[in-house]
Structures are given as structure tokens and as C-alpha cells.
Design a protein around this motif. Structure first.
Motif, mmCIF file in Angstrom:
data_model
loop_
_atom_site.group_PDB
_atom_site.id
_atom_site.type_symbol
_atom_site.label_atom_id
_atom_site.label_comp_id
_atom_site.label_asym_id
_atom_site.label_seq_id
_atom_site.Cartn_x
_atom_site.Cartn_y
_atom_site.Cartn_z
ATOM 1 N N ILE A 80 0.842 -1.206 0.000
ATOM 2 C CA ILE A 80 0.000 0.000 0.000
ATOM 3 C C ILE A 80 0.877 1.256 0.000
ATOM 4 C CG2 ILE A 80 -1.728 1.311 1.298
ATOM 5 C CD1 ILE A 80 -2.892 -1.128 -0.074
ATOM 6 N N VAL A 81 1.954 1.244 0.777
ATOM 7 C CA VAL A 81 2.855 2.400 0.800
ATOM 8 C C VAL A 81 3.412 2.647 -0.595
ATOM 9 C CG1 VAL A 81 5.020 3.333 1.712
ATOM 10 C CG2 VAL A 81 3.471 2.114 3.234
ATOM 11 N N ILE A 82 3.889 1.601 -1.252
ATOM 12 C CA ILE A 82 4.466 1.741 -2.596
ATOM 13 C C ILE A 82 3.406 2.186 -3.599
ATOM 14 C CG2 ILE A 82 5.477 0.441 -4.510
ATOM 15 C CD1 ILE A 82 7.017 -1.181 -2.356
ATOM 16 N N LYS A 83 2.188 1.749 -3.402
ATOM 17 C CA LYS A 83 1.110 2.099 -4.332
ATOM 18 C C LYS A 83 0.688 3.567 -4.203
ATOM 19 C CE LYS A 83 -3.511 0.458 -5.632
ATOM 20 N NZ LYS A 83 -4.561 -0.532 -5.334
ATOM 21 N N ILE A 89 3.325 12.069 -2.240
ATOM 22 C CA ILE A 89 4.524 12.906 -2.216
ATOM 23 C C ILE A 89 4.572 13.863 -3.405
ATOM 24 C CG2 ILE A 89 7.043 12.825 -2.450
ATOM 25 C CD1 ILE A 89 6.995 10.288 -0.735
ATOM 26 N N SER A 90 4.141 13.410 -4.559
ATOM 27 C CA SER A 90 4.263 14.234 -5.767
ATOM 28 C C SER A 90 3.153 15.278 -5.900
ATOM 29 C CB SER A 90 4.282 13.346 -7.010
ATOM 30 O OG SER A 90 3.032 12.691 -7.167
ATOM 31 N N TYR A 108 9.648 11.679 7.403
ATOM 32 C CA TYR A 108 8.922 10.516 7.923
ATOM 33 C C TYR A 108 8.248 9.754 6.780
ATOM 34 C CZ TYR A 108 5.273 7.787 10.173
ATOM 35 O OH TYR A 108 4.437 6.770 10.549
ATOM 36 N N ILE A 109 7.538 10.488 5.934
ATOM 37 C CA ILE A 109 6.853 9.853 4.806
ATOM 38 C C ILE A 109 7.852 9.298 3.806
ATOM 39 C CG2 ILE A 109 5.287 10.245 2.855
ATOM 40 C CD1 ILE A 109 3.885 10.177 5.610
ATOM 41 N N ALA A 110 8.875 10.096 3.478
ATOM 42 C CA ALA A 110 9.885 9.636 2.522
ATOM 43 C C ALA A 110 10.612 8.400 3.046
ATOM 44 C CB ALA A 110 10.876 10.760 2.225
ATOM 45 N N ASN A 111 10.961 8.395 4.332
ATOM 46 C CA ASN A 111 11.640 7.233 4.917
ATOM 47 C C ASN A 111 10.752 5.996 4.892
ATOM 48 O OD1 ASN A 111 13.967 8.661 5.445
ATOM 49 N ND2 ASN A 111 13.400 9.124 7.554
ATOM 50 N N MET A 127 17.092 3.864 -3.185
ATOM 51 C CA MET A 127 18.255 4.764 -3.087
ATOM 52 C C MET A 127 17.963 6.100 -3.758
ATOM 53 S SD MET A 127 20.621 3.296 -1.322
ATOM 54 C CE MET A 127 22.130 4.104 -1.754
ATOM 55 N N SER A 128 17.333 6.053 -4.898
ATOM 56 C CA SER A 128 17.001 7.278 -5.631
ATOM 57 C C SER A 128 16.074 8.178 -4.815
ATOM 58 C CB SER A 128 16.345 6.906 -6.966
ATOM 59 O OG SER A 128 15.833 8.046 -7.598
ATOM 60 N N ILE A 129 15.046 7.601 -4.235
ATOM 61 C CA ILE A 129 14.107 8.372 -3.407
ATOM 62 C C ILE A 129 14.808 8.879 -2.154
ATOM 63 C CG2 ILE A 129 11.960 8.243 -2.054
ATOM 64 C CD1 ILE A 129 11.495 8.223 -5.070
#
Length: 137
Positions: A80-83, A89-90, A108-111, A127-129
Motif C-alpha cells: 500500500i505504501v508503494i502504491k 509525495i508528488s 517521515y513519509i519519505a523514509n 536509493m534514488s528516493i
């Protein structure tokens, strides 16, 4: 006489249980966020994420998306996080929304997103994110 009492008790319990399930089904159809909130408060985090996602898909508002991503991170629900995290974020409202939260909400969200990507074997993207959102202090 004893059989009548047992039969009456079983029928009464069956009716009560059936009405309870019917009530929960109606509430979850009308207001999945209510079920999600109750589930989250009592510790059923996966169920809370499921019903928060239903709420978001029903209403598609930004606050619902934020709540979904936050709860998915807490529940460690990587799929769900990846989805939903990239959409969250964008969005152009992300930084202004983050300022209304306490602490370092952006990190927090990015991590949480990076950890989910890493857990799912997407290390290059993680790594990119991570480098994109690293605090440059």
C-alpha cells in the motif's frame, strides 16, 4: 422445559449475532473510515489500512490519501505504501500539508516509502528516493 430454554437462548443469540454482523456490514459500506478508525484504535492496523483505502477510493480526497499512507507506514504494509506514497509525495499540496504536521513529516513519509521499497527488493528506486529527500543540513 429445559429444551425450550436452550432453544430460546440459541435463537436469541443467533439473532443478536446476525444483527451485529448486519450492523457492521452497513457501517462499513456507508462509512469505511469509521471501521478503519475503530480498528486502528484497538490495534488491528492491517484492517485499518484496508478500510482507510476503501474510504480513500470512495472519496479520493487528499486528507484521506495522507491518512492512508500514514497508516500503511505504521502497519508496515509495503504494498500500500508503494502504491500510494508516490501520489501523495508528488502532489503539489504535499509540502504545505507537511507544514501543518509536527516534526519532520516530509522525512517521515519519505523514509517510510524508502523502507517499503527496500523491503520489496526495489533497492535502486529506494536509493534514488532516499537521495531525493535526504536532509541537506
Amino acid at each position: 422445559m429445559k429444551k425450550l430454554i436452550i432453544k430460546t437462548t440459541v435463537i436469541a443469540l443467533s439473532i443478536i449475532i446476525s444483527l451485529t454482523f448486519l450492523f457492521i456490514a452497513v457501517i462499513s459500506a456507508i462509512s469505511p473510515l469509521t471501521i478503519a478508525d475503530i480498528s486502528f484504535k484497538v490495534g488491528y492496523k492491517d484492517l485499518a489500512v484496508k478500510y482507510t483505502e476503501k474510504h480513500y477510493l470512495k472519496n479520493t480526497d487528499y486528507n484521506g490519501l495522507a491518512l492512508l499512507v500514514e497508516r500503511a507506514i505504521i502497519a508496515e504494509n509495503d504494498e500500500i505504501v508503494i502504491k500510494y506514497a508516490p501520489k501523495f509525495i508528488s502532489n503539489e499540496d504535499f509540502y504545505s500539508y507537511s507544514q501543518s504536521k509536527s516534526g519532520d513529516y516530509v522525512n517521515y513519509i519519505a523514509n517510510g516509502y524508502v523502507v517499503s521499497l527496500y523491503n520489496q527488493g526495489e533497492t535502486d528506486k529506494a536509493m534514488s528516493i532516499a537521495f531525493q529527500y535526504v536532509d541537506q543540513n
